[in-house]
Design a protein around this motif. Sequence first.
Motif, PDB file in Angstrom:
ATOM      1  N   SER A 110       0.823  -1.212   0.000  1.00 49.62           N
ATOM      2  CA  SER A 110       0.000   0.000   0.000  1.00 49.62           C
ATOM      3  C   SER A 110       0.859   1.265   0.000  1.00 49.62           C
ATOM      4  O   SER A 110       0.416   2.322  -0.460  1.00 49.62           O
ATOM      5  N   TYR A 115      -1.875   3.244  -4.251  1.00 49.84           N
ATOM      6  CA  TYR A 115      -3.176   2.717  -3.864  1.00 49.84           C
ATOM      7  C   TYR A 115      -4.039   3.822  -3.271  1.00 49.84           C
ATOM      8  O   TYR A 115      -3.589   4.602  -2.434  1.00 49.84           O
ATOM      9  N   ILE A 183      -8.432  -2.857  -4.011  1.00 46.69           N
ATOM     10  CA  ILE A 183      -6.994  -2.665  -4.134  1.00 46.69           C
ATOM     11  C   ILE A 183      -6.501  -3.222  -5.464  1.00 46.69           C
ATOM     12  O   ILE A 183      -5.715  -2.592  -6.153  1.00 46.69           O
ATOM     13  N   GLN A 186      -5.531  -1.440  -9.335  1.00 48.20           N
ATOM     14  CA  GLN A 186      -5.014  -0.084  -9.289  1.00 48.20           C
ATOM     15  C   GLN A 186      -3.629  -0.039  -9.938  1.00 48.20           C
ATOM     16  O   GLN A 186      -3.002  -1.054 -10.176  1.00 48.20           O
TER      17      GLN A 186
END
Length: 314
Positions: A110, A115, A183, A186
């Motif tokens: 992340s 993200y 998620i 992306q």
Amino acid sequence: MLLEKRKLVVIIGPTAVGKTKLSIDLAHRLNAEIISGDSMQIYKGMDIGTAKITKEEMSGIRHHLLDIKHPDEDYSAAEFQATVRPLIEEIANQGKTPMIVGGTGLYIQSVLFDYQFTETPSDPVFRTKLELDLLEKGEHAIHQMLEKVDPEAASKIHPNNSRRVIRALEIYHCTNKKMSDFIGGQKQELLYNTALIGLTMDREVLYNRINQRVELMVKQGLVEEVKRLYENGIRETQAIQAIGYKELYDYFDGKISYDQAIDTLKQNSRRYAKRQLTWFRNKMDVEWFDMTPPINHDEMVDEIFTYIAGKHQL
């Protein structure tokens, strides 16, 4: 807006592979500060079971994101991302190398990629219905509902963590999308000039090390550590779903014997290591280094330092 491509070192790998010692030796060579990339080492009072680095082991290297939450508080990849990105800037602005070390793949991912954690819609009526179902049918029945619509989320959320199970079901109900869909898909562009180092090891050797680590944790006082949380009424929280804690809670609750708890802890730790390796290999472009004994530790540090120097043009 994309961040300036700062130089960043990331060391990942399964539990018990040797990340801690290697990261300290590299940090001295790189003038680095270390950011913990472990979702459970953030919790105070959870030291033995999370294999948290000790002050002595830090060897003067500054560490971030240890002991920042109480065990009754939640934490998320979104919060990790929001905390770590400014930390990277702060460390780099001091002329030091930011280094993330840990095994929680989603958290690290992340930060490295762009993200976007957007607020997902909610449905209080549907949530209330699920909470009533939980009371009537039990946590395993609710977890089985999640397995049918989002098996990936179900594999990562323990049945006892009913709050997260219900949230995953609510997201699917409102959007017809899985939690992972928010998620996945992306942009996979690295935000930093990242030297992404993975440590691996022969599976049987790693599994033996994990078993030995569990036995060492018990000798160091793991049972007493978990008992303190249990007696303080810490239950149904994110922290207690950690491997090493949930198994002993079942023992304290009288559901399993002590020996069963320790055996299950070893088994769950081995399975977790396997899932970690699968995640890293499938989700990120990692430069792997084999830590299987016998190796010369200093030579391995030299080899990895040489890779980082080439990547960052040091």
